[in-house]
Design a protein around this motif. Structure first.
Motif, PDB file in Angstrom:
ATOM      1  N   ARG A   1     -35.729 -15.910 -62.932  1.00 24.30           N
ATOM      2  CA  ARG A   1     -35.468 -14.651 -63.633  1.00 24.30           C
ATOM      3  C   ARG A   1     -34.171 -14.739 -64.439  1.00 24.30           C
ATOM      4  O   ARG A   1     -34.102 -14.277 -65.572  1.00 24.30           O
ATOM      5  N   ALA A   2     -33.176 -15.353 -63.840  1.00 18.57           N
ATOM      6  CA  ALA A   2     -31.884 -15.482 -64.520  1.00 18.57           C
ATOM      7  C   ALA A   2     -31.967 -16.421 -65.713  1.00 18.57           C
ATOM      8  O   ALA A   2     -31.138 -16.346 -66.628  1.00 18.57           O
ATOM      9  N   SER A   3     -32.975 -17.330 -65.711  1.00 19.21           N
ATOM     10  CA  SER A   3     -33.146 -18.281 -66.809  1.00 19.21           C
ATOM     11  C   SER A   3     -34.141 -17.794 -67.855  1.00 19.21           C
ATOM     12  O   SER A   3     -34.421 -18.511 -68.820  1.00 19.21           O
ATOM     13  N   GLY A   4     -34.702 -16.615 -67.637  1.00 18.02           N
ATOM     14  CA  GLY A   4     -35.661 -16.063 -68.593  1.00 18.02           C
ATOM     15  C   GLY A   4     -37.109 -16.430 -68.333  1.00 18.02           C
ATOM     16  O   GLY A   4     -37.988 -16.184 -69.166  1.00 18.02           O
ATOM     17  N   GLY A   5     -37.371 -17.032 -67.171  1.00 12.35           N
ATOM     18  CA  GLY A   5     -38.739 -17.383 -66.820  1.00 12.35           C
ATOM     19  C   GLY A   5     -38.827 -18.789 -66.261  1.00 12.35           C
ATOM     20  O   GLY A   5     -37.819 -19.492 -66.134  1.00 12.35           O
ATOM     21  N   GLY A   6     -40.042 -19.205 -65.937  1.00 11.68           N
ATOM     22  CA  GLY A   6     -40.227 -20.537 -65.388  1.00 11.68           C
ATOM     23  C   GLY A   6     -41.646 -20.733 -64.910  1.00 11.68           C
ATOM     24  O   GLY A   6     -42.517 -19.894 -65.133  1.00 11.68           O
ATOM     25  N   ALA A   7     -41.872 -21.843 -64.247  1.00 15.71           N
ATOM     26  CA  ALA A   7     -43.204 -22.175 -63.754  1.00 15.71           C
ATOM     27  C   ALA A   7     -43.101 -22.831 -62.382  1.00 15.71           C
ATOM     28  O   ALA A   7     -42.219 -23.661 -62.146  1.00 15.71           O
ATOM     29  N   ILE A   8     -44.016 -22.453 -61.519  1.00 13.81           N
ATOM     30  CA  ILE A   8     -44.065 -22.975 -60.160  1.00 13.81           C
ATOM     31  C   ILE A   8     -45.451 -23.554 -59.919  1.00 13.81           C
ATOM     32  O   ILE A   8     -46.460 -22.959 -60.313  1.00 13.81           O
TER      33      ILE A   8
ATOM     34  N   THR B   1     -48.624 -14.004 -56.042  1.00 11.25           N
ATOM     35  CA  THR B   1     -47.315 -14.201 -56.665  1.00 11.25           C
ATOM     36  C   THR B   1     -47.447 -14.331 -58.180  1.00 11.25           C
ATOM     37  O   THR B   1     -46.634 -13.786 -58.937  1.00 11.25           O
ATOM     38  N   ALA B   2     -48.491 -15.032 -58.620  1.00 12.48           N
ATOM     39  CA  ALA B   2     -48.742 -15.135 -60.063  1.00 12.48           C
ATOM     40  C   ALA B   2     -48.963 -13.757 -60.680  1.00 12.48           C
ATOM     41  O   ALA B   2     -48.456 -13.461 -61.773  1.00 12.48           O
ATOM     42  N   LEU B   3     -49.694 -12.915 -59.986  1.00 11.44           N
ATOM     43  CA  LEU B   3     -49.976 -11.569 -60.485  1.00 11.44           C
ATOM     44  C   LEU B   3     -48.707 -10.724 -60.552  1.00 11.44           C
ATOM     45  O   LEU B   3     -48.470  -9.997 -61.527  1.00 11.44           O
ATOM     46  N   GLU B   4     -47.878 -10.848 -59.552  1.00 11.62           N
ATOM     47  CA  GLU B   4     -46.667 -10.032 -59.478  1.00 11.62           C
ATOM     48  C   GLU B   4     -45.660 -10.360 -60.569  1.00 11.62           C
ATOM     49  O   GLU B   4     -44.935  -9.468 -61.041  1.00 11.62           O
ATOM     50  N   TYR B   5     -45.593 -11.642 -60.993  1.00 16.65           N
ATOM     51  CA  TYR B   5     -44.518 -12.043 -61.901  1.00 16.65           C
ATOM     52  C   TYR B   5     -44.994 -12.513 -63.272  1.00 16.65           C
ATOM     53  O   TYR B   5     -44.201 -13.021 -64.065  1.00 16.65           O
ATOM     54  N   ALA B   6     -46.275 -12.310 -63.569  1.00 19.03           N
ATOM     55  CA  ALA B   6     -46.813 -12.733 -64.869  1.00 19.03           C
ATOM     56  C   ALA B   6     -46.076 -12.064 -66.031  1.00 19.03           C
ATOM     57  O   ALA B   6     -45.813 -12.710 -67.057  1.00 19.03           O
ATOM     58  N   ALA B   7     -45.741 -10.805 -65.884  1.00 18.68           N
ATOM     59  CA  ALA B   7     -45.073 -10.076 -66.957  1.00 18.68           C
ATOM     60  C   ALA B   7     -43.611 -10.485 -67.129  1.00 18.68           C
ATOM     61  O   ALA B   7     -42.975 -10.096 -68.120  1.00 18.68           O
ATOM     62  N   GLU B   8     -43.079 -11.268 -66.192  1.00 16.08           N
ATOM     63  CA  GLU B   8     -41.687 -11.717 -66.270  1.00 16.08           C
ATOM     64  C   GLU B   8     -41.593 -13.179 -66.731  1.00 16.08           C
ATOM     65  O   GLU B   8     -40.552 -13.820 -66.562  1.00 16.08           O
TER      66      GLU B   8
ATOM     67  N   THR C   1     -51.878 -19.231 -65.373  1.00 13.89           N
ATOM     68  CA  THR C   1     -51.213 -18.727 -64.173  1.00 13.89           C
ATOM     69  C   THR C   1     -52.266 -18.252 -63.182  1.00 13.89           C
ATOM     70  O   THR C   1     -53.347 -17.800 -63.561  1.00 13.89           O
ATOM     71  N   GLY C   2     -51.953 -18.405 -61.901  1.00 17.79           N
ATOM     72  CA  GLY C   2     -52.886 -18.042 -60.848  1.00 17.79           C
ATOM     73  C   GLY C   2     -54.056 -18.992 -60.718  1.00 17.79           C
ATOM     74  O   GLY C   2     -55.042 -18.690 -60.044  1.00 17.79           O
ATOM     75  N   ALA C   3     -53.956 -20.166 -61.329  1.00 20.75           N
ATOM     76  CA  ALA C   3     -55.073 -21.103 -61.356  1.00 20.75           C
ATOM     77  C   ALA C   3     -55.024 -22.083 -60.192  1.00 20.75           C
ATOM     78  O   ALA C   3     -53.954 -22.450 -59.701  1.00 20.75           O
ATOM     79  N   THR C   4     -56.200 -22.505 -59.781  1.00 20.36           N
ATOM     80  CA  THR C   4     -56.346 -23.544 -58.772  1.00 20.36           C
ATOM     81  C   THR C   4     -56.848 -24.796 -59.460  1.00 20.36           C
ATOM     82  O   THR C   4     -57.960 -24.818 -59.995  1.00 20.36           O
ATOM     83  N   LEU C   5     -56.019 -25.832 -59.486  1.00 22.18           N
ATOM     84  CA  LEU C   5     -56.354 -27.081 -60.174  1.00 22.18           C
ATOM     85  C   LEU C   5     -56.805 -28.114 -59.149  1.00 22.18           C
ATOM     86  O   LEU C   5     -56.011 -28.612 -58.361  1.00 22.18           O
ATOM     87  N   SER C   6     -58.080 -28.438 -59.149  1.00 26.31           N
ATOM     88  CA  SER C   6     -58.604 -29.454 -58.242  1.00 26.31           C
ATOM     89  C   SER C   6     -58.455 -30.825 -58.876  1.00 26.31           C
ATOM     90  O   SER C   6     -59.096 -31.098 -59.888  1.00 26.31           O
ATOM     91  N   VAL C   7     -57.614 -31.657 -58.298  1.00 21.00           N
ATOM     92  CA  VAL C   7     -57.417 -33.012 -58.804  1.00 21.00           C
ATOM     93  C   VAL C   7     -57.853 -33.931 -57.679  1.00 21.00           C
ATOM     94  O   VAL C   7     -57.053 -34.400 -56.864  1.00 21.00           O
ATOM     95  N   ASP C   8     -59.162 -34.179 -57.604  1.00 16.13           N
ATOM     96  CA  ASP C   8     -59.732 -34.741 -56.386  1.00 16.13           C
ATOM     97  C   ASP C   8     -60.869 -35.728 -56.625  1.00 16.13           C
ATOM     98  O   ASP C   8     -61.617 -36.047 -55.702  1.00 16.13           O
ATOM     99  N   GLY C   9     -61.003 -36.213 -57.855  1.00 18.61           N
ATOM    100  CA  GLY C   9     -62.066 -37.169 -58.126  1.00 18.61           C
ATOM    101  C   GLY C   9     -63.462 -36.591 -57.973  1.00 18.61           C
ATOM    102  O   GLY C   9     -64.440 -37.335 -57.853  1.00 18.61           O
ATOM    103  N   GLY C  10     -63.558 -35.251 -57.975  1.00 16.48           N
ATOM    104  CA  GLY C  10     -64.851 -34.593 -57.893  1.00 16.48           C
ATOM    105  C   GLY C  10     -65.278 -34.166 -56.493  1.00 16.48           C
ATOM    106  O   GLY C  10     -66.434 -33.764 -56.303  1.00 16.48           O
ATOM    107  N   MET C  11     -64.380 -34.229 -55.524  1.00 15.54           N
ATOM    108  CA  MET C  11     -64.769 -33.928 -54.134  1.00 15.54           C
ATOM    109  C   MET C  11     -65.362 -32.529 -53.964  1.00 15.54           C
ATOM    110  O   MET C  11     -66.363 -32.365 -53.263  1.00 15.54           O
ATOM    111  N   VAL C  12     -64.753 -31.516 -54.608  1.00 16.69           N
ATOM    112  CA  VAL C  12     -65.216 -30.149 -54.359  1.00 16.69           C
ATOM    113  C   VAL C  12     -66.519 -29.816 -55.088  1.00 16.69           C
ATOM    114  O   VAL C  12     -67.103 -28.770 -54.832  1.00 16.69           O
ATOM    115  N   ILE C  13     -66.949 -30.682 -55.983  1.00 11.13           N
ATOM    116  CA  ILE C  13     -68.223 -30.419 -56.651  1.00 11.13           C
ATOM    117  C   ILE C  13     -69.357 -31.236 -56.064  1.00 11.13           C
ATOM    118  O   ILE C  13     -70.523 -31.086 -56.452  1.00 11.13           O
ATOM    119  N   ALA C  14     -69.026 -32.117 -55.127  1.00  9.99           N
ATOM    120  CA  ALA C  14     -70.055 -32.983 -54.543  1.00  9.99           C
ATOM    121  C   ALA C  14     -70.875 -32.223 -53.510  1.00  9.99           C
ATOM    122  O   ALA C  14     -70.382 -31.318 -52.848  1.00  9.99           O
TER     123      ALA C  14
END
Length: 252
Positions: free
Chosen positions: A130-137, A169-176, A239-252
């Motif tokens: 917030r003090a830096s004007g925003g960011g990403a987690i 958390t993404a929902l709460e701070y998206a506007a900031e 924001t609020g996204a779930t990134l599956s980096v798993d070689g396709g495990m969750v679609i198998a």
């Protein structure tokens, strides 16, 4: 990507995915806070970044301890003046047995690190951003955030919980101008994975062949690339996204 002038904090940065992310941030020009409770491991990452021409500091911290987390974020800001990105990667996966066999001690320990630790990190990181004007987690989940795995009730539950925590958390701070996402790695060749394999918990080769459509284990750097991209301006609408980096495990 050019991260010159920006600051990133990575927990669990002493090995595996955390180390790859810390080194990756440094490679694109960020100043990096290497946070790990294992001093030898953390300083090894620090030395690797320095040898490659990057700028970093090591901070000893236990993410399950609020004062320790608050101090780590404060020290990052004191040394570097700001905080722009954070990868909350520290996590544990001790063997627990079945739901019936899992002890209360292990259950509480896993949730203290994997869930409460991430919440504490975000609590103080967001204030600094917030003090830096925003960011990403970016929080580190797991393929077990999206599917079940027998004999790991506490770990699976903790990683499922992180998706909900990330979304709210993404929902709460998206506007900031603070974006929060979660990356869910599959079978990645990390010291934690190889230790389990050496202990006879499972065969990596057999598991990969039976569960991963790409038929190989991933490398820590492949997760780091996704984390750094998600924190970058190239992902400014994510924001609020779930990134599956798993070689396709969750679609198998």
């Amino acid at each position: 990507m050019d991260w010159s002038g920006r600051v990133a904090l990575v927990t669990g940065a002493g090995s595996g995915i955390g180390r790859a992310t810390a080194e990756g941030f440094a490679q694109v020009g960020a100043r990096v806070a290497v946070v790990d409770r294992d001093e030898d491991a953390g300083r090894a990452t620090l030395e690797a970044i320095g040898a490659a021409g990057g700028e970093a500091i090591y901070i000893a911290a236990d993410v399950a301890d609020e004062q320790s987390v608050a101090a780590a974020v404060a020290e990052t800001v004191r040394r570097f003046g700001r905080l722009d990105a954070a990868h909350n990667n520290a996590g544990i996966s001790p063997d627990t047995g079945t739901t019936v066999d899992c002890t209360r001690v292990l259950w509480d320990q896993i949730f203290a690190v994997n869930v409460t630790g991430v919440w504490l990190c975000m609590k103080y990181e967001i204030e600094a951003m917030r003090a830096s004007g925003g960011g990403a987690i970016v929080n580190t989940g797991s393929v077990s955030s999206l599917r079940a795995a027998p004999q790991l009730p506490a770990y699976v539950a903790s990683k499922h919980a992180l998706i909900g925590l990330t979304k709210v958390t993404a929902l709460e701070y998206a506007a900031e101008n603070i974006r929060v996402n979660i990356v869910c790695p599959g079978v990645i060749e990390t010291p934690m994975l190889m230790k389990k394999a050496a202990e006879g918990f499972f065969s990596v080769d057999d598991y990969v062949q039976s569960s991963v459509p790409m038929a190989r284990a991933g490398q820590p750097e492949e997760i780091a690339s996704a984390v750094i991209w998600a924190c970058s301006d190239s992902a400014s609408y994510l924001t609020g996204a779930t990134l599956s980096v798993d070689g396709g495990m969750v679609i198998a």
